[in-house]
Write a protein that holds these residues in place. Structure first.
Motif, PDB file in Angstrom:
ATOM      1  N   THR A  61       4.880  -0.089   8.313  1.00 13.03           N
ATOM      2  CA  THR A  61       4.985   0.917   7.256  1.00 13.03           C
ATOM      3  C   THR A  61       6.430   1.026   6.779  1.00 13.03           C
ATOM      4  OG1 THR A  61       5.447   2.718   8.797  1.00 13.03           O
ATOM      5  CG2 THR A  61       3.116   2.235   8.345  1.00 13.03           C
TER       6      THR A  61
ATOM      7  N   THR B  11       0.857  -1.186   0.000  1.00 12.74           N
ATOM      8  CA  THR B  11       0.000   0.000   0.000  1.00 12.74           C
ATOM      9  C   THR B  11       0.895   1.239   0.000  1.00 12.74           C
ATOM     10  OG1 THR B  11      -0.059   0.245   2.409  1.00 12.74           O
ATOM     11  CG2 THR B  11      -1.682  -1.264   1.418  1.00 12.74           C
ATOM     12  N   PRO B  12       0.325   2.421  -0.249  1.00  9.46           N
ATOM     13  CA  PRO B  12       1.150   3.640  -0.213  1.00  9.46           C
ATOM     14  C   PRO B  12       1.892   3.831   1.112  1.00  9.46           C
ATOM     15  CG  PRO B  12      -0.972   4.096  -1.235  1.00  9.46           C
ATOM     16  CD  PRO B  12      -1.046   2.698  -0.710  1.00  9.46           C
ATOM     17  N   GLU B  13       1.330   3.323   2.218  1.00  9.72           N
ATOM     18  CA  GLU B  13       1.988   3.466   3.524  1.00  9.72           C
ATOM     19  C   GLU B  13       3.109   2.438   3.731  1.00  9.72           C
ATOM     20  OE1 GLU B  13      -2.043   4.946   3.409  1.00  9.72           O
ATOM     21  OE2 GLU B  13      -1.317   2.880   3.222  1.00  9.72           O
TER      22      GLU B  13
END
Length: 458
Positions: free
Chosen positions: A85, A45-47
């Motif tokens: 993350t 994911t973007p994170e």
């Protein structure tokens, strides 16, 4: 329907031109099946959260592209949590790199060869902590090793230069030890550690010598440094032969030495029980006993035959379990086998368990932590959970079923041709370089299910 025949992966691990008898890899990079760099990046994911269940499925279907293998292995071995993350992982990475530098500096303060770009192959200390100063011991240790560990005469010139350089290194080491002992008796931990350093050096010089990568002194030294630091921090196990075979791929796949160290350290969390020795036993004997039990259940005729030949202790399988088939498969195929096995065995709790133990300063093999969705586990681990498979030591590792699968595959040949243990060893040695990693994993999974069903009924 058109199928991609695949691209050979051998080019990523170049073999020295004079090593003509090295088996070719069966592993091929296939579009749509092998985990590619594009698919790997898309799994985040973007994170920075990783979709681990899809990743595991892709790895089992077609392995990992060599260009991203190192970073994927860090997740498979529990270095990082898929639910972390990018920023959290960067913090962990930096903290670990600092810790590795600290440990390496401790070692360097005791023995300055660590981190110098060199390594030793001759003993520099006695068991009672006295320096070995006799030049003949140093010179003979190097000269006796001859031109090459793999028998290639083309290496005579470079090997002579290597032996000369190592002799100088070992001679200066003797002076270092003399200086160290001049301040009084050495601590027992220091003595035990220093006694292993030359053995690490000898093994480093023998490890994966057919690969171009290890023609560079800096890569040999990096392998020696990592193993020396590991032996320093794991006082319970230290260093044992076979560890260099397990660590070598980490050096090649991860550019940063500290990252390679932590990947190896996580692998050793799984395997260190095999290397632990007591007065009369080696840890791997427990797995050999488990292998005998499994074979007795799934192929009683073969077990009876091996037992009658005097092989009921299954010591002929010792090497397969100790170094995870590094000698039975080509270099590239052994990496493919490892990543499939780790994907099938994957346990999402490993990171939290290891991290907790690391912060508490403990060493322990993998164990269970908090419960997660079953789809985050590998297929092998799911089967264990579904069937409640465990003995007093926990679930049996997949490596045992891999050996059982190989024996099952050779069962007919062993039953008809083996008339003694020498024949058993010969038949198993003949398969070197001819095994198929995917087939071995599929066979191991089938035997695992069969064993669990029979064990449940018993």
């Amino acid at each position: 329907m058109w199928r991609d025949p695949g691209q050979p992966a051998d080019s990523y691990y170049q073999v020295r031109p004079e090593c003509t008898d090295v088996p070719k890899s069966k592993f091929k990079i296939k579009a749509g099946r092998t985990l590619s760099s594009r698919k790997w990046q898309a799994a985040f994911t973007p994170e920075g959260y990783l979709d681990i269940s899809k990743t595991l499925s892709r790895i089992y279907r077609g392995g990992i592209h060599p260009s991203i293998r190192g970073e994927v292995w860090e997740f498979l071995l529990g270095c990082y949590d898929p639910k972390s993350t990018f920023d959290e992982r960067d913090q962990i990475r930096q903290r670990r790199r600092v810790q590795y530098v600290r440990w390496k500096e401790e070692c360097r303060q005791i023995f300055p060869v660590v981190g110098s770009g060199k390594f030793i192959t001759a003993p520099v200390i006695t068991e009672d902590g006295q320096p070995i100063q006799e030049p003949l011991v140093i010179l003979e240790t190097n000269q006796d090793r001859g031109p090459s560990q793999d028998g290639n005469s083309a290496e005579i010139g470079s090997s002579h230069a290597y032996a000369t350089n190592q002799s100088r290194t070992n001679a200066s080491c003797s002076e270092m030890v003399k200086e160290l002992t001049s301040h009084g008796p050495l601590d027992q931990k220091v003595i035990q550690w220093m006694l292993t350093l030359h053995q690490i050096g000898l093994d480093v010089h023998r490890t994966d010598r057919t690969l171009v990568f290890y023609e560079k002194q800096e890569n040999l030294s990096k392998l020696w440094d990592i193993l020396a630091v590991y032996a320093w921090i794991d006082t319970d196990v230290g260093y044992c032969q076979g560890m260099s075979d397990l660590c070598s791929p980490m050096i090649m796949l991860l550019e940063d030495e500290a990252d390679a160290f932590w990947c190896f350290e996580r692998l050793m969390r799984r395997l260190r029980g095999n290397f632990r020795c007591t007065g009369r036993t080696v840890g791997v004997e427990t797995q050999l006993s488990n292998l005998a039990e499994i074979t007795q259940v799934i192929d009683p005729k073969l077990h009876q035959h091996l037992d009658a030949l005097g092989g009921g202790d299954y010591l002929f399988a010792f090497r397969m379990l100790m170094v995870l088939f590094r000698r039975e498969f080509s270099f590239c195929d052994s990496l493919y086998l490892w990543e499939m096995m780790w994907a099938l065995e994957y346990d999402p709790d490993l990171f939290s368990v290891y991290e907790e133990l690391e912060l508490n300063g403990e060493k322990q093999e993998g164990s269970k932590g908090r419960v997660k969705s079953i789809r985050h586990y590998g297929k092998f681990e799911r089967e264990n959970m579904k069937n409640g498979a465990a003995n007093s030591e926990g679930p049996l590792p997949m490596s045992i079923f891999l050996v059982a699968s190989v024996l099952k595959d050779k069962s007919s040949k062993l039953l008809h041709e083996a008339r003694g243990l020498d024949d058993v060893v010969r038949i198993l040695n003949d398969m070197t370089g001819n095994l198929d990693a995917k087939k071995a994993c599929s066979g191991a999974m089938k035997l695992h299910r069969k064993y669990l069903k029979k064990a449940k009924k018993a």
